[in-house]
Design a protein around this motif. Structure first.
Motif, PDB file in Angstrom:
ATOM      1  N   LEU A   1       0.888  -1.268   0.041  1.00  0.00           N
ATOM      2  CA  LEU A   1      -0.112   0.097   0.188  1.00  0.00           C
ATOM      3  C   LEU A   1       0.977   1.110  -0.044  1.00  0.00           C
ATOM      4  O   LEU A   1       1.616   1.545   0.909  1.00  0.00           O
ATOM      5  N   ARG A   2       0.767   2.105  -1.135  1.00  0.00           N
ATOM      6  CA  ARG A   2       1.620   3.304  -1.224  1.00  0.00           C
ATOM      7  C   ARG A   2       0.870   4.558  -0.480  1.00  0.00           C
ATOM      8  O   ARG A   2      -0.065   4.931  -1.331  1.00  0.00           O
TER       9      ARG A   2
ATOM     10  N   SER B   1     -14.107   9.139 -10.133  1.00  0.00           N
ATOM     11  CA  SER B   1     -12.865   8.155  -9.617  1.00  0.00           C
ATOM     12  C   SER B   1     -12.303   7.952  -8.256  1.00  0.00           C
ATOM     13  O   SER B   1     -11.921   7.159  -7.616  1.00  0.00           O
ATOM     14  N   HIS B   2     -12.566   9.146  -7.759  1.00  0.00           N
ATOM     15  CA  HIS B   2     -12.062   9.505  -6.608  1.00  0.00           C
ATOM     16  C   HIS B   2     -12.997   9.286  -5.177  1.00  0.00           C
ATOM     17  O   HIS B   2     -14.091   9.546  -5.522  1.00  0.00           O
ATOM     18  N   ARG B   3     -12.524   8.458  -4.154  1.00  0.00           N
ATOM     19  CA  ARG B   3     -13.125   8.595  -2.997  1.00  0.00           C
ATOM     20  C   ARG B   3     -12.436   8.963  -1.805  1.00  0.00           C
ATOM     21  O   ARG B   3     -11.226   8.875  -1.724  1.00  0.00           O
ATOM     22  N   VAL B   4     -13.181   9.521  -0.760  1.00  0.00           N
ATOM     23  CA  VAL B   4     -12.527   9.916   0.381  1.00  0.00           C
ATOM     24  C   VAL B   4     -12.712   9.065   1.585  1.00  0.00           C
ATOM     25  O   VAL B   4     -13.753   8.679   1.843  1.00  0.00           O
ATOM     26  N   LEU B   5     -11.488   8.925   2.300  1.00  0.00           N
ATOM     27  CA  LEU B   5     -11.582   8.027   3.582  1.00  0.00           C
ATOM     28  C   LEU B   5     -11.503   8.944   4.678  1.00  0.00           C
ATOM     29  O   LEU B   5     -10.191   9.693   4.912  1.00  0.00           O
ATOM     30  N   ARG B   6     -12.404   9.054   5.371  1.00  0.00           N
ATOM     31  CA  ARG B   6     -12.371  10.045   6.965  1.00  0.00           C
ATOM     32  C   ARG B   6     -11.348   9.446   7.639  1.00  0.00           C
ATOM     33  O   ARG B   6     -10.916   8.083   7.610  1.00  0.00           O
ATOM     34  N   PHE B   7     -10.456  10.383   8.296  1.00  0.00           N
ATOM     35  CA  PHE B   7      -9.556   9.900   9.145  1.00  0.00           C
ATOM     36  C   PHE B   7      -9.439  10.653  10.543  1.00  0.00           C
ATOM     37  O   PHE B   7     -10.171  10.059  11.371  1.00  0.00           O
ATOM     38  N   ILE B   8      -8.789  11.721  10.597  1.00  0.00           N
ATOM     39  CA  ILE B   8      -8.890  12.528  11.992  1.00  0.00           C
ATOM     40  C   ILE B   8      -9.262  14.130  11.949  1.00  0.00           C
ATOM     41  O   ILE B   8      -9.083  14.560  10.842  1.00  0.00           O
TER      42      ILE B   8
ATOM     43  N   PRO C   1      -7.941  -6.112  -1.603  1.00  0.00           N
ATOM     44  CA  PRO C   1      -7.755  -6.524  -0.050  1.00  0.00           C
ATOM     45  C   PRO C   1      -6.721  -5.857   0.795  1.00  0.00           C
ATOM     46  O   PRO C   1      -7.038  -5.500   1.852  1.00  0.00           O
ATOM     47  N   ARG C   2      -5.961  -5.116  -0.023  1.00  0.00           N
ATOM     48  CA  ARG C   2      -4.979  -4.061   0.919  1.00  0.00           C
ATOM     49  C   ARG C   2      -5.562  -2.985   1.366  1.00  0.00           C
ATOM     50  O   ARG C   2      -5.437  -2.475   2.521  1.00  0.00           O
ATOM     51  N   LEU C   3      -6.795  -2.354   0.637  1.00  0.00           N
ATOM     52  CA  LEU C   3      -7.490  -1.194   1.004  1.00  0.00           C
ATOM     53  C   LEU C   3      -8.516  -1.884   2.009  1.00  0.00           C
ATOM     54  O   LEU C   3      -8.605  -0.910   3.218  1.00  0.00           O
ATOM     55  N   GLU C   4      -8.975  -2.747   2.038  1.00  0.00           N
ATOM     56  CA  GLU C   4      -9.824  -3.295   2.869  1.00  0.00           C
ATOM     57  C   GLU C   4      -9.105  -3.685   4.429  1.00  0.00           C
ATOM     58  O   GLU C   4      -9.741  -3.354   5.522  1.00  0.00           O
ATOM     59  N   SER C   5      -7.839  -4.152   4.423  1.00  0.00           N
ATOM     60  CA  SER C   5      -6.948  -4.365   5.431  1.00  0.00           C
ATOM     61  C   SER C   5      -6.635  -3.034   6.086  1.00  0.00           C
ATOM     62  O   SER C   5      -6.701  -2.947   7.642  1.00  0.00           O
ATOM     63  N   PHE C   6      -6.460  -2.141   5.226  1.00  0.00           N
ATOM     64  CA  PHE C   6      -6.214  -0.804   5.937  1.00  0.00           C
ATOM     65  C   PHE C   6      -7.217  -0.144   6.774  1.00  0.00           C
ATOM     66  O   PHE C   6      -7.286   0.263   7.568  1.00  0.00           O
ATOM     67  N   ARG C   7      -8.495  -0.194   6.021  1.00  0.00           N
ATOM     68  CA  ARG C   7      -9.593   0.422   6.870  1.00  0.00           C
ATOM     69  C   ARG C   7      -9.973  -0.758   7.965  1.00  0.00           C
ATOM     70  O   ARG C   7     -10.363   0.161   8.971  1.00  0.00           O
ATOM     71  N   GLU C   8      -9.728  -1.733   8.168  1.00  0.00           N
ATOM     72  CA  GLU C   8      -9.734  -2.537   9.436  1.00  0.00           C
ATOM     73  C   GLU C   8      -8.901  -1.674  10.263  1.00  0.00           C
ATOM     74  O   GLU C   8      -9.195  -1.783  11.577  1.00  0.00           O
ATOM     75  N   VAL C   9      -7.596  -1.592   9.947  1.00  0.00           N
ATOM     76  CA  VAL C   9      -6.754  -0.980  11.034  1.00  0.00           C
ATOM     77  C   VAL C   9      -7.295   0.229  11.512  1.00  0.00           C
ATOM     78  O   VAL C   9      -7.116   0.624  12.588  1.00  0.00           O
ATOM     79  N   LEU C  10      -7.736   0.984  10.630  1.00  0.00           N
ATOM     80  CA  LEU C  10      -8.267   2.593  11.099  1.00  0.00           C
ATOM     81  C   LEU C  10      -9.449   2.298  12.018  1.00  0.00           C
ATOM     82  O   LEU C  10      -9.657   3.214  12.996  1.00  0.00           O
ATOM     83  N   ALA C  11     -10.187   1.218  11.716  1.00  0.00           N
ATOM     84  CA  ALA C  11     -11.442   0.944  12.766  1.00  0.00           C
ATOM     85  C   ALA C  11     -11.101   0.422  13.969  1.00  0.00           C
ATOM     86  O   ALA C  11     -11.970   0.133  14.828  1.00  0.00           O
ATOM     87  N   SER C  12      -9.850  -0.040  14.035  1.00  0.00           N
ATOM     88  CA  SER C  12      -9.398  -1.035  15.420  1.00  0.00           C
ATOM     89  C   SER C  12      -9.317  -0.012  16.347  1.00  0.00           C
ATOM     90  O   SER C  12      -8.980   0.908  16.547  1.00  0.00           O
TER      91      SER C  12
ATOM     92  N   ASN D   1     -12.564  11.053  13.765  1.00  0.00           N
ATOM     93  CA  ASN D   1     -13.697  11.740  12.722  1.00  0.00           C
ATOM     94  C   ASN D   1     -14.137  10.798  11.842  1.00  0.00           C
ATOM     95  O   ASN D   1     -13.829  10.764  10.737  1.00  0.00           O
ATOM     96  N   ARG D   2     -15.048  10.115  12.206  1.00  0.00           N
ATOM     97  CA  ARG D   2     -15.818   8.900  11.182  1.00  0.00           C
ATOM     98  C   ARG D   2     -14.491   8.186  10.577  1.00  0.00           C
ATOM     99  O   ARG D   2     -14.552   7.840   9.404  1.00  0.00           O
ATOM    100  N   CYS D   3     -13.542   7.890  11.356  1.00  0.00           N
ATOM    101  CA  CYS D   3     -12.225   7.091  10.917  1.00  0.00           C
ATOM    102  C   CYS D   3     -12.505   6.002   9.853  1.00  0.00           C
ATOM    103  O   CYS D   3     -13.020   4.948  10.598  1.00  0.00           O
ATOM    104  N   GLY D   4     -12.326   6.085   8.622  1.00  0.00           N
ATOM    105  CA  GLY D   4     -12.055   4.874   7.843  1.00  0.00           C
ATOM    106  C   GLY D   4     -13.480   4.948   7.005  1.00  0.00           C
ATOM    107  O   GLY D   4     -13.519   3.963   5.983  1.00  0.00           O
ATOM    108  N   GLU D   5     -14.374   5.590   7.236  1.00  0.00           N
ATOM    109  CA  GLU D   5     -15.645   5.784   6.556  1.00  0.00           C
ATOM    110  C   GLU D   5     -15.449   6.298   5.242  1.00  0.00           C
ATOM    111  O   GLU D   5     -14.474   7.406   4.821  1.00  0.00           O
ATOM    112  N   VAL D   6     -16.013   5.799   4.185  1.00  0.00           N
ATOM    113  CA  VAL D   6     -15.944   6.333   2.654  1.00  0.00           C
ATOM    114  C   VAL D   6     -17.021   7.401   2.368  1.00  0.00           C
ATOM    115  O   VAL D   6     -18.285   7.268   2.796  1.00  0.00           O
ATOM    116  N   GLU D   7     -16.674   8.404   1.825  1.00  0.00           N
ATOM    117  CA  GLU D   7     -17.401   9.332   1.276  1.00  0.00           C
ATOM    118  C   GLU D   7     -17.026   9.797  -0.295  1.00  0.00           C
ATOM    119  O   GLU D   7     -15.825   9.598  -0.530  1.00  0.00           O
TER     120      GLU D   7
END
Length: 353
Positions: free
Chosen positions: A121-122, A190-197, A312-323, A339-345
């Motif tokens: 994951l880059r 084509s782009h989506r946002v992952l909420r973070f902090i 799978p790599r993005l799914e694993s990443f989102r699992e970490v954000l939600a952990s 701030n809704r960490c890991g949610e997609v919009e």
């Protein structure tokens, strides 16, 4: 997992070839934090006698004490001890992100040689304390983390150089204006946002705020010495936006032209007594024992391609954000909140206004 960790190192030497033992810096930090040589020795993992002898050796080397001990009053750093400690911390704060990026590249190359090519994951991102935590929690996922400006991160995403781009936008009018500058880089289809902090930014001040700075007006009205961030940083853009909204001119800020490249470097510069005030995140101010006046909140966001969300790599990443483990670590950072960490919009909300 074996990892390369690159850390900056520097030393004093004399004509006889004697060099300053890096362990001295750990002792100096311990004395600064706790005011006791016993605690400093514990931090350094050495005996009290060894700590005493080490300081004595380097007192003889410099011809002046590094730590001053007073019966019943503990220990405190001498003026030279303070200068050495802050010099060490400035080196680490300034070079840390670049060395982390280089370490990430080297670790990835070595891991692929030892274990074979595995999914990577880059992540290209603006430096921040929450982003800095990620490698500790991505145990199975290979992360190539490169620090760069927000614009550089989004450009890299568009040319396919990374999978995630991290950048931050202030809440309110300043953020709306800055988002317009990113419109040509954000693609709703084509782009989506992952909420973070969300994190707080504001004025970082010398302990006790001796210049009495309470807001931006004091920067242009008084003689407080300022230390700035580099022009392409998101934090510099936020400061300039706040000055504009307040009707204040940067030309009247003493030291506006002086620049550092990370929040920690700005904080270390102030802690060393080289400036009275800077602008950055609360976590940096608290880490260096500075006062802090909050002025803005901003959302740190991650952008990816829509098609990569099912990988799978993005799914694993989102699992970490939600952990729980990762979220607890973020919540422990001063001025940081989830701030809704890991949610997609979609990116449309960022482009409104």
């Amino acid at each position: 997992m074996k990892r390369i960790r690159i850390t900056p190192a520097w030393y004093f030497s004399d004509e006889a070839g004697n060099q300053l033992d890096p362990q001295v810096f750990v002792l100096l930090e311990g004395v600064h934090r706790h005011g006791k040589l016993t605690e400093a020795a514990r931090m350094a993992g050495v005996s009290y006698r060894h700590a005493w002898n080490l300081l004595g050796k380097w007192q003889e080397f410099f011809g002046i004490s590094l730590v001053e001990l007073q019966r019943g009053k503990g220990a405190h750093l001498s003026p030279l001890g303070e200068k050495l400690l802050w010099a060490e911390q400035r080196v680490i704060a300034r070079l840390g992100p670049q060395l982390e990026s280089l370490g990430s590249e080297l670790n990835l190359a070595i891991q692929q040689t030892l274990e074979g090519v595995k999914p990577v994951l880059r992540l290209y991102a603006s430096h921040g304390y929450a982003v800095e935590l990620l490698p500790e929690y991505l145990d199975e996922l290979r992360l190539d983390l490169q620090y760069c400006s927000p614009r550089e991160a989004l450009v890299a995403l568009n040319r396919g150089a990374c999978d995630l781009a991290g950048f931050h936008l202030p809440q309110g009018a300043v953020g709306t204006r800055l988002a317009r500058g990113y419109r040509h880089l954000l693609k709703p289809r084509s782009h989506r946002v992952l909420r973070f902090i969300t994190r707080r930014q504001g004025l970082m001040l010398r302990p006790g705020n001796p210049c009495g700075v309470q807001g931006l007006e004091a920067l242009v009205e008084g003689q407080a010495r300022f230390i700035n961030r580099q022009p392409d940083s998101g934090t510099r853009a936020l400061l300039d936006g706040l000055l504009r909204d307040a009707g204040l001119s940067f030309r009247h800020i003493r030291g506006y032209e002086l620049e550092e490249y990370t929040h920690s470097a700005v904080a270390a510069y102030i802690a060393a007594g080289m400036a009275d005030v800077g602008f950055g995140v609360e976590a940096a101010a608290r880490r260096f024992g500075l006062d802090f006046v909050p002025l803005a909140s901003e959302d740190y966001l991650l952008v990816c391609h829509h098609r990569s969300l099912s990988e799978p790599r993005l799914e694993s990443f989102r699992e970490v954000l939600a952990s729980d483990a990762f979220q607890q670590a973020v919540s422990a950072l001063p001025g940081y909140s989830l701030n809704r960490c890991g949610e997609v919009e979609g990116v449309e909300a960022l482009m409104a206004g």
